[in-house]
Every structure is written in structure tokens, then in C-alpha cells.
Design a protein around this motif. Structure first.
Motif, PDB file in Angstrom:
ATOM      1  N   ASP A 520       0.832  -1.203   0.000  1.00  0.00           N
ATOM      2  CA  ASP A 520       0.000   0.000   0.000  1.00  0.00           C
ATOM      3  C   ASP A 520       0.868   1.255   0.000  1.00  0.00           C
ATOM      4  O   ASP A 520       0.614   2.205  -0.729  1.00  0.00           O
ATOM      5  N   ALA A 521       1.918   1.224   0.825  1.00  0.00           N
ATOM      6  CA  ALA A 521       2.782   2.405   0.944  1.00  0.00           C
ATOM      7  C   ALA A 521       3.609   2.643  -0.312  1.00  0.00           C
ATOM      8  O   ALA A 521       3.927   3.782  -0.642  1.00  0.00           O
ATOM      9  N   THR A 522       3.976   1.553  -1.012  1.00  0.00           N
ATOM     10  CA  THR A 522       4.856   1.693  -2.181  1.00  0.00           C
ATOM     11  C   THR A 522       4.101   1.548  -3.495  1.00  0.00           C
ATOM     12  O   THR A 522       4.732   1.499  -4.555  1.00  0.00           O
ATOM     13  N   TRP A 523       2.787   1.466  -3.428  1.00  0.00           N
ATOM     14  CA  TRP A 523       1.992   1.335  -4.652  1.00  0.00           C
ATOM     15  C   TRP A 523       2.401   2.429  -5.626  1.00  0.00           C
ATOM     16  O   TRP A 523       2.640   3.577  -5.245  1.00  0.00           O
ATOM     17  N   LEU A 524       2.492   2.065  -6.875  1.00  0.00           N
ATOM     18  CA  LEU A 524       2.991   2.983  -7.896  1.00  0.00           C
ATOM     19  C   LEU A 524       2.231   4.314  -7.892  1.00  0.00           C
ATOM     20  O   LEU A 524       2.813   5.374  -8.120  1.00  0.00           O
ATOM     21  N   PHE A 525       0.936   4.247  -7.598  1.00  0.00           N
ATOM     22  CA  PHE A 525       0.112   5.461  -7.634  1.00  0.00           C
ATOM     23  C   PHE A 525      -0.167   6.018  -6.235  1.00  0.00           C
ATOM     24  O   PHE A 525      -1.097   6.803  -6.063  1.00  0.00           O
ATOM     25  N   ALA A 526       0.627   5.609  -5.240  1.00  0.00           N
ATOM     26  CA  ALA A 526       0.349   6.042  -3.864  1.00  0.00           C
ATOM     27  C   ALA A 526       0.390   7.555  -3.735  1.00  0.00           C
ATOM     28  O   ALA A 526      -0.487   8.172  -3.110  1.00  0.00           O
ATOM     29  N   ALA A 527       1.424   8.178  -4.315  1.00  0.00           N
ATOM     30  CA  ALA A 527       1.546   9.644  -4.207  1.00  0.00           C
ATOM     31  C   ALA A 527       0.408  10.337  -4.939  1.00  0.00           C
ATOM     32  O   ALA A 527      -0.175  11.301  -4.435  1.00  0.00           O
ATOM     33  N   ALA A 528       0.071   9.835  -6.136  1.00  0.00           N
ATOM     34  CA  ALA A 528      -1.017  10.440  -6.906  1.00  0.00           C
ATOM     35  C   ALA A 528      -2.347  10.277  -6.180  1.00  0.00           C
ATOM     36  O   ALA A 528      -3.170  11.194  -6.154  1.00  0.00           O
ATOM     37  N   ARG A 529      -2.540   9.121  -5.576  1.00  0.00           N
ATOM     38  CA  ARG A 529      -3.786   8.882  -4.843  1.00  0.00           C
ATOM     39  C   ARG A 529      -3.908   9.828  -3.652  1.00  0.00           C
ATOM     40  O   ARG A 529      -4.987  10.381  -3.389  1.00  0.00           O
ATOM     41  N   SER A 530      -2.795  10.013  -2.928  1.00  0.00           N
ATOM     42  CA  SER A 530      -2.855  10.889  -1.757  1.00  0.00           C
ATOM     43  C   SER A 530      -3.122  12.340  -2.149  1.00  0.00           C
ATOM     44  O   SER A 530      -3.770  13.080  -1.407  1.00  0.00           O
ATOM     45  N   ARG A 531      -2.631  12.723  -3.327  1.00  0.00           N
ATOM     46  CA  ARG A 531      -2.876  14.103  -3.774  1.00  0.00           C
ATOM     47  C   ARG A 531      -4.330  14.313  -4.173  1.00  0.00           C
ATOM     48  O   ARG A 531      -4.898  15.379  -3.957  1.00  0.00           O
ATOM     49  N   THR A 532      -4.929  13.282  -4.776  1.00  0.00           N
ATOM     50  CA  THR A 532      -6.294  13.448  -5.280  1.00  0.00           C
ATOM     51  C   THR A 532      -7.362  13.080  -4.255  1.00  0.00           C
ATOM     52  O   THR A 532      -8.525  13.394  -4.442  1.00  0.00           O
TER      53      THR A 532
END
Length: 608
Positions: A520-532
Motif C-alpha cells: 500500500d505504501a509503495t503502490w505505484l500510484f500512492a503519491a497520486a492517490r494521496s494528492r487526489t
């Protein structure tokens, strides 16, 4: 294609390639799909490249970009993607095909797609094709005509493509709101929402890695380093790791290593403290690219201009690797590390202001030089007595640990390590691993990482000792280093699979929980998900305790569980621990401890 006469067939195919961009036909997309399939399965077949396929594909891309009415008519929206993919497939292996493609003028239309003129899907395959063309000496300069723009675009894509794919596709949960032709290209019409999301993750990772590959082509020739070595980009580059869906690509660290071969690159990297720290963490991990992290640090340390910019942080990490013998196909890895760290040993001590680094260098000198000399002079009888003594001290340490006196156990394991001969690698591996467990119990993750890393360097092959992997995974988790924790946990689980290949694999559930948390923490889209979706809190799964019923005993069930974990991204804290030695019952601990101490005194008396 079915024409039996070779000459007639070739003439017909050549005419088809010339006419296709000029005429409208609803079946064009079927033809392009067929050409795509042939190019993918037979990329080295010279027939189509010799008959004008590159010119045809380039013109079709141009038409899709410049004629919007045509692009949106029938199924022509698929054509630019297929055309760029065909170019990339035929140019990935053969330089002569790449030369034909360049001569046919494919670079300008590919750059148009790279600019994002249609969508990220077409941009992805355009980047792939341009990367192939830039990788050959004979076609590199044709791409370099657009050098500044290509490099800037590649950097921008590497930085933003994951966010773009998430915002425009993965984050769109309603299937009806996803672009249909994107869905069709991703899954070939087979699979639902989940399949599309998994494939989009794979494509996004490829998109990022292929853009980095273009930068590799320029950096390896020391071109555009002033652009690539910008601090902000370098800081983000270390986080571009490809994820588990694209583990065959070195991604960001591959480019970093290429930059380390140039003086300009080394200086820029040495000035970026966060990047140096990331390389250090990579060097003490079980990641496939561990050796690249080590290479980068050694290149920085060998350069007099960057050595003292990184030595303080690098030494504190690399000291744990000096007993590493082999790593993949590389031998004497630890010896090389020690030799480079000890360059100008006496002079470096005068230049260093950090007492911890001085102490670390003294430790390496004492271990790799002085202690080796001393042990070479020991008789076989003395060595054997020392081994017996070490075994007794270790037993004392184990008993003390299970009595709850963890700090005293650390002292016992340290005493045993000071005595244990360097050639007794297995015994020293166990001692380091047990001491790492103590540090975990004392909530000292840095010390636990150091000791478990040293244990893993002593294991054969390297990074194979399961208990040390699990301990280091927990320690990295304490420090919030999710990727390093995930890699160790995966290696830990792989150990179970390899140990029982013919029976049902029994994987601890606490390891599955750790995998789920770090995925979950390293998911490829983790940063994008947290921003959106800022403000949203992930739901935490409630799991039962670690009993025999909470094991994955069937390989098919295990595979399904891993898939579900990636989708649900649930986790729970409070992970179990493993002790190196078997559990000793509480009853009789004091009696056994006293007996061990009496045996130790007898050995000491005999040895003196």
C-alpha cells in the motif's frame, strides 16, 4: 499476404503501405492491428521494413495528429497507437531497421506524440520507439537533433506520467467514464475494471522507465547533463523504482549510476544529500539493484572531489557490507568496499571531523586487517577452544534473552562476536541475527538494521538468511522505509517457497500483513492517490492472531491472497518476531544458565 508469388506479393504490400495513409477505409484499424501483432511476434523479419512500413506508420501518425475529424471517425483513434508501436517493435533489435526508420522520417511524428498531442497511451509507445532509436550509435544523432526538447520532455514525463495515468484512468472508478479505446488497448477487450487497473499500472511504470531510458542514452554520452542533473529532478529520481510490476528495469537508479560515471554527475549527486541517503539504503537492501547502489557509492568515494562530501554518511552504511563475499556474479564485494573506504586511511582521519566516521574506519581496519593477522597466528587447538567458548557464551545470551534481560543479552552476543573467529561465518551470522532481535525488542531499528545486514552478508548465498530478512524488514518498517521493508519481506517469503517446493507452502500470516502494508505504501500510484484524495483514511483490516489456522498452506490460495492484498491494500501493526534459537521453556532457565556459566569457566581455565 497470401499471394504465392513472392514478387507480386511484395509489390502489393509496398503499394498498400503507400496508399493506406491517403485513403479512408473502415478496415484500416484491422490492418494496423494485424501489423502490430506481426511486428510484436516477428520483430527481426526484414520484409515489411524493406517495403516502406516506416514511412506508412509515420504518415498515419501525422494524419491522426493533424486531422481530428479523421481521427475520431470509425475506429481510427486506435491507429496512431498501433503505428508508433509498430515502429518501436521493428527498431528494438536491429540497427539497420532503425536506420530505415530514421530515413523514412519517423522521428518528427514520434516527437509530436511525445509532446502529448493525443494522450498518454500514444505518448508511451512514442517514448519507447524514440528510446530504441537513441540507443544506437548510428541513429542517436538523428534523435539528438531535438536534444534539448527530447531531454526536457523525458524528464517531465518521468516526473508526471504516474499522476497523469492515475488522474485520467486509474482514479476513474466508473468504467463508463474511462476512455473506451484506452480500455480496449489495455486488455484487448478481455477483463473488467480490475484487469484494466492492473494493466494501467504496468503501462504507467513502463512509461516512466522508458522515459528514463531516453535520458540514459544522453547521459551515457555526457550530453545534456546540465539539464538532467538539476537538484529537484535528482531528488525525485531516486524514488522512481519501477515497482513490482516492472522489476526488470533499474529505473531511476540505473540513470543515477550512469551519472556517477561522469565528473559532473558525481558532483551533482554528492551535493544532493537525500539522494546519497537513498543510495545508502539501497546498498543495505535485498533489492535486485543493490549492487547498483553500492557501485554509485564507491564511484563517489573514489573521486577525490566527492569523497569527503559523502564519506560521513556512506561509511556508516557500507561498514556493514565489508564481509560480503559475492553478490550475483560479483566476487570480493566486501573486500572492494573495505579497500575504498580505507583509501588514505591515515590522512582521511585527519580530514574527518566526525568522530563516528573515524571510529567506523578504525573498526573496519581492526576487522579486515589487524584481526585477520592475529587469527592467522592462532593454533588449531586455540581456534577450537575459542569456538567452544563462543558457543557457551551464545547459550548464555539465549537464556538471558528468554529471561527478559534483553540489554544483558546484547552484551553477551557482543562478547561472543568479539571472540568468534572470522572464518566461522555461520556462527557469526547467528550471533548478529540474535543481537538484531534484541535491538528490535529495545526499539532500536538502526542497530537492528546494522546487525541483520551483517548477518545477511555472512549468509550463503548473500541475503538468504530468513530470520535476518524478517528482522530487517521490521526494522525498516519502524523507520518508515517501506520499499526496503517490502523487499526483505518478499525475500523472506521466497525462502518459505524454496524450502518446501513440493509441498504446500506455509507462509506466516504476519508476513502477509507486512507485505500488504508495504504494498500500500509503495503502490505505484500512492503519491497520486494521496494528492487526489487527501483527507481520506484507509480502512484497516481486522485480522486474527498468528495461529496455525492463519497460514496460507496452498500455493493457489497464496497467489490469490497476494492479488487480493494488492487490491485491498489493508494492513495491521503489531508484527510478530522470530528468535534464532528454539524457544526454551521458562522452567529451569536459571539452572541451565548456571550450568552454561560453569562450562564457560572450565573452557577459559583450559585455554589459559
Amino acid at each position: 499476404m497470401k499471394e504465392p508469388d513472392s514478387s507480386t506479393r511484395r509489390t502489393g504490400i509496398s503499394n498498400c503501405f503507400k496508399e493506406m495513409p491517403l485513403i479512408d477505409d473502415q478496415e484500416h484499424v484491422l490492418v494496423l492491428s494485424g501489423l502490430w501483432n506481426i511486428a510484436m511476434t516477428q520483430p527481426d523479419d526484414p520484409e515489411f521494413p524493406s517495403l516502406g512500413i516506416f514511412d506508412c506508420m509515420g504518415r498515419l501518425i501525422y494524419r491522426g495528429i493533424n486531422d481530428r475529424d479523421w481521427l475520431l471517425r470509425d475506429q481510427n483513434i486506435y491507429i496512431p497507437y498501433y503505428a508508433a508501436h509498430v515502429i518501436g517493435s521493428y527498431t528494438m533489435n536491429k540497427v539497420e531497421f532503425a536506420e530505415k526508420a530514421v530515413q523514412s522520417g519517423v522521428i518528427p511524428p514520434l516527437i509530436e506524440l511525445m509532446r502529448g498531442k493525443i494522450s498518454w497511451v500514444e505518448q508511451r509507445v512514442a517514448v519507447r520507439a524514440l528510446g530504441h532509436l537513441a540507443s544506437y550509435e548510428r541513429t542517436f544523432e538523428a534523435v539528438a537533433v531535438y536534444e534539448e526538447e527530447v531531454v526536457k520532455l523525458a524528464m517531465q514525463i518521468a516526473l508526471t506520467c504516474l499522476g497523469t495515468v492515475y488522474a485520467m484512468f486509474v482514479g476513474v472508478k466508473d468504467k463508463g467514464n474511462r476512455l473506451k479505446y484506452h480500455c480496449d488497448l489495455l486488455t484487448r477487450g478481455v477483463g473488467g475494471l480490475d484487469m484494466e487497473t492492473r494493466r494501467a499500472e504496468e503501462w504507467a511504470s513502463q512509461h516512466q522507465c522508458w522515459s528514463i531510458y531516453i535520458l540514459n542514452c544522453f547521459a551515457s554520452k555526457e550530453r545534456s547533463l546540465n539539464l538532467i542533473c538539476k537538484r529537484d529532478f535528482l531528488k525525485d529520481l531516486c524514488g522512481m523504482w519501477g515497482g513490482l510490476v516492472n522489476h526488470s528495469s533499474p529505473a531511476g537508479v540505473g540513470l543515477i549510476r550512469i551519472l556517477c560515471y561522469s565528473k559532473t554527475g558525481r558532483k551533482s549527486i554528492a551535493e544532493c544529500k537525500g539522494l546519497t541517503e537513498s543510495l545508502c539504503n539501497l546498498s543495505r537492501s535485498s533489492d535486485d539493484w543493490q549492487y547498483m547502489g553500492i557501485d554509485c557509492l564507491l564511484l563517489l568515494l573514489k573521486d577525490p572531489d566527492t569523497r569527503y562530501m559523502v564519506i560521513e554518511i556512506a561509511t556508516s552504511f557500507l561498514i556493514d557490507l565489508v564481509e560480503l563475499r559475492t553478490l550475483g556474479d560479483r566476487s570480493n564485494v566486501g573486500e572492494t568496499i573495505a579497500r575504498i573506504l580505507l583509501l588514505d586511511y591515515k590522512q582521511s582521519q585527519k580530514k574527518l571531523k566526525n568522530s563516528k566516521v573515524q571510529k567506523a574506519l578504525e573498526e573496519i581496519w581492526g576487522l579486515m586487517v589487524e584481526r585477520r593477522k592475529r587469527e592467522k597466528l592462532m593454533s588449531e587447538e586455540k581456534v577450537e577452544d575459542t569456538r567452544v567458548l563462543v558457543s557457551l557464551i551464545k547459550q548464555e545470551g539465549n537464556l538471558i534473552f528468554w529471561s527478559g534481560e534483553v540489554e544483558e543479552a546484547v552484551m553477551k552476543y557482543s562478547e561472543a562476536l568479539d571472540l568468534c573467529p572470522l572464518k566461522s561465518r555461520k556462527e557469526r551470522m547467528v550471533l548478529y541475527s540474535n543481537r538484531a532481535q534484541c535491538h528490535l525488542m529495545l526499539r532500536d531499528p538502526d542497530a537492528a538494521i546494522r546487525d541483520s545486514t551483517r548477518a545477511l552478508c555472512l549468509s550463503n548465498p548473500a541475503n538468504s538468511h530468513r530470520k535476518s530478512l524478517w528482522r530487517r524488514s521490521q526494522a525498516y518498517d519502524m523507520k518508515g522505509l517501506a520499499k526496503e521493508s517490502l523487499m526483505d519481506c518478499i525475500m523472506f517469503i521466497n525462502g518459505f517457497i524454496k524450502s518446501e517446493p513440493t509441498r504446500g507452502v506455509k507462509i506466516p500470516y504476519y508476513a502477509a500483513r507486512m507485505i500488504s502494508k508495504q504494498m500500500d505504501a509503495t503502490w505505484l500510484f500512492a503519491a497520486a492517490r494521496s494528492r487526489t484524495s487527501s483527507g481520506e483514511v484507509n480502512k484497516v483490516q481486522e485480522l486474527d492472531g498468528d495461529n496455525d489456522e492463519n497460514y496460507c498452506t496452498d500455493q493457489q490460495q497464496y497467489d490469490e491472497m497476494m492479488r487480493v492484498m494488492m487490491e485491498n491494500k489493508g494492513f495491521i501493526s503489531g508484527l510478530s518476531t522470530i528468535i534464532e534459537e528454539p524457544l526454551i521453556g521458562k522452567g529451569g532457565n536459571r539452572r541451565k544458565l548456571g550450568k552454561a556459566r560453569r562450562r564457560r569457566k572450565a573452557v577459559l581455565a583450559r585455554s589459559t
